[in-house]
Design an enzyme around this catalytic site. Structure first.
Site, PDB file in Angstrom:
ATOM      1  N   ASP A 187       1.074  -1.805  -0.144  1.00  0.00           N
ATOM      2  CA  ASP A 187      -0.106   0.245  -0.432  1.00  0.00           C
ATOM      3  C   ASP A 187       0.652   1.170  -0.069  1.00  0.00           C
ATOM      4  O   ASP A 187       0.522   1.484  -0.998  1.00  0.00           O
ATOM      5  CB  ASP A 187      -1.265   0.104   1.256  1.00  0.00           C
ATOM      6  CG  ASP A 187      -2.084  -0.821   1.467  1.00  0.00           C
ATOM      7  OD1 ASP A 187      -1.503  -2.535   0.964  1.00  0.00           O
ATOM      8  OD2 ASP A 187      -2.406  -1.143   1.953  1.00  0.00           O
ATOM      9  N   GLU A 422       2.364  -9.518  11.053  1.00  0.00           N
ATOM     10  CA  GLU A 422       2.226  -9.262  10.521  1.00  0.00           C
ATOM     11  C   GLU A 422       3.640  -8.801   9.588  1.00  0.00           C
ATOM     12  O   GLU A 422       3.166  -9.024   8.277  1.00  0.00           O
ATOM     13  CB  GLU A 422       1.335  -7.698  10.133  1.00  0.00           C
ATOM     14  CG  GLU A 422       0.199  -7.166   8.934  1.00  0.00           C
ATOM     15  CD  GLU A 422      -0.732  -6.547   9.597  1.00  0.00           C
ATOM     16  OE1 GLU A 422      -0.508  -6.107  10.406  1.00  0.00           O
ATOM     17  OE2 GLU A 422      -1.109  -5.833   8.938  1.00  0.00           O
TER      18      GLU A 422
END
Ligand code: 2M8
Length: 454
Positions: A187, A422
């Site tokens: 992103d 993550e």
């Protein structure tokens, strides 16, 4: 050995022990805890819906332990495929309350778009890693049920490729373009800074919304409000035209050819060529398309003086300056010419990325030597399991088992030390972001299984 919170999945394994059995149990417990009736959420807190490329990686993990879930995962995602073939990057779970994620279904308004499915979804895509995932899941655990699942998926995978190769070939050079940084999966990568700088936006716009991510993760590790203002503005431009792709070139504020998305598209054709004979289809056209994609990647995204692949900003008609881990993705392509393979191995082994047969630090998501390298912020420096996994596959493919082994050890070390986070600090390996993350667990299972001694 494993530690955990009452009722939740275990969170870490004794770093020193490297007990493969305990690591496997940690990974399976993480996937089980994130399983949600027909799919796996990336994270119960940060990402409680279904994400497209997460589901592909997660299906690979499921194929090692509960193969029926691998097929269920992919089938549920492709049930939300649009009529034009796009596979949405988020499929929303209608059972969750409004505000459980931003931007939620009320923001996307997919129901107003022609050809959208009954389920509420986003209007964007993510890297099409699903055909390779389906192929790997089948190969890991071939059965009549798996073959039937492949038969059902095949036409949908073909439609996904057709969408990317036709509607998204805005540059006309044989590559798909992305219309939002979220489509890359990376992103807030520095790769998007130059094209994003041209998108008019004001951080104050975000006062009208409530960000969900910063309630669950440290704001200093996440994209900024100005990034989010631009994300929202780009979606608004696409949503206004109900996610139609017909005149993107003239009006859309973000149009970029990404090396990772196009590598995935090429790898998908290679995987479809392997799947085709199993479902009574012709592999020939897939092989031809795969060769054309590799050729277009080299022609349009390879920069010979630096020996790097970089995204092409179609609006500015130039390659972006940043050297990020996105540029290593083409290694995954089996037909990448030797010259580019050597250039990418050199780039990966340089101080920028530090790949080695014995790694002293994990592979970062951005050039360590760059002034805008940020070790804590999301895709601007931290190490990510899925990218490591892709690069490792590329190294194996191109005859570098020594370097692939270094990367594998480093991946295992990250989870043994910090749990299924993550992402990870690229110097210390400390866990960052969500603590019980789906693809970290899934891909750990896959690399563990790759070792006959593991
Ligand atoms: C991250 O992206 C979402 C938006 O799609 C977010 O930041 O809210 C990215 O890491 C993306 O690659 C990933 O698929 C998603 C879910 O894990 O989270």
């Amino acid at each position: 050995m494993s530690t955990g919170t009452a009722g939740g999945p275990p969170t870490a394994v004794d770093a020193g022990a490297h007990d493969r059995g305990a690591l496997r149990r940690l990974a399976v417990a993480t996937l089980d805890a994130n399983w949600e009736h027909d799919h796996t959420v990336p994270s119960r807190t940060l990402y409680p819906h279904q994400w497209s490329w997460d589901s592909a990686f997660i299906a690979i993990g499921w194929s090692h332990v509960r193969p029926e879930r691998a097929w269920c995962e992919l089938a549920s995602l492709f049930r939300a495929q649009w009529v034009d073939g796009r596979v949405p990057h988020i499929v929303f779970n209608p059972a969750l309350r409004v505000g459980s994620y931003f931007p939620g279904p009320e923001f996307w308004e997919s129901g107003l778009a022609e050809g959208a499915p009954a389920a509420a979804t986003s209007g964007l895509i993510q890297p099409p890693v699903h055909a390779p995932a389906a192929w790997l899941a089948y190969r890991r655990c071939p059965s009549e049920q798996a073959r039937a699942a492949l038969r059902r998926l095949y036409p949908r995978l073909v439609a996904q490729q057709r969408y990317l190769a036709t509607r998204r070939d805005v540059g006309g050079g044989g590559l798909a373009c992305i219309v939002h940084p979220w489509e890359s999966g990376l992103d807030n990568s520095p790769a998007w800074d130059a094209p994003m700088a041209a998108v008019p936006a004001d951080a104050a716009v975000m006062r009208a919304y409530r960000r969900h991510d910063t309630a669950h993760a440290d704001a200093a590790h996440r994209p900024t409000d100005l990034d989010y203002a631009r994300y929202v503005a780009i979606v608004a431009s696409y949503r206004e035209r109900r996610y139609r792709d017909d005149d993107l070139a003239g009006r859309h504020p973000f149009l970029v050819e990404c090396p990772l998305v196009n590598t995935a598209m090429g790898a998908a054709e290679h995987a479809l060529a392997r799947i085709a004979p199993l479902v009574g289809a012709d592999p020939g056209p897939h092989r031809e398309r795969a060769a054309r994609i590799t050729e277009a990647l080299v022609r349009r995204l390879y920069e010979p003086t630096t020996g790097t692949f970089r995204p092409r900003d179609l609006r500015a008609d130039r390659l972006v300056p940043a050297r990020t881990v996105l540029g290593l993705a083409p290694l995954v392509l089996p037909d990448l010419p030797a010259r580019q393979v050597s250039a990418l191995v050199a780039e990966a082994c340089s101080p920028r990325f530090g790949l080695a047969a014995r790694m002293d630090r994990p592979l970062p998501s951005h050039d360590r030597t760059a002034p805008d390298f940020e070790p804590l912020r999301y895709w601007r420096g931290p190490s990510w399991m899925n990218v490591n996994w892709l690069v490792r596959r590329g190294l194996l493919r191109h005859g570098r088992p020594d370097l692939a082994a270094g990367l594998r050890d480093s991946m295992i070390e990250l989870v043994a030390r910090s749990g299924c986070h993550e992402y990870f600090h690229p110097d210390t390996g400390a866990g960052l972001g969500s603590p019980a993350f789906g693809w970290t667990a899934a891909l750990l299972l896959d690399v563990l299984a790759d070792d006959p001694a593991g």
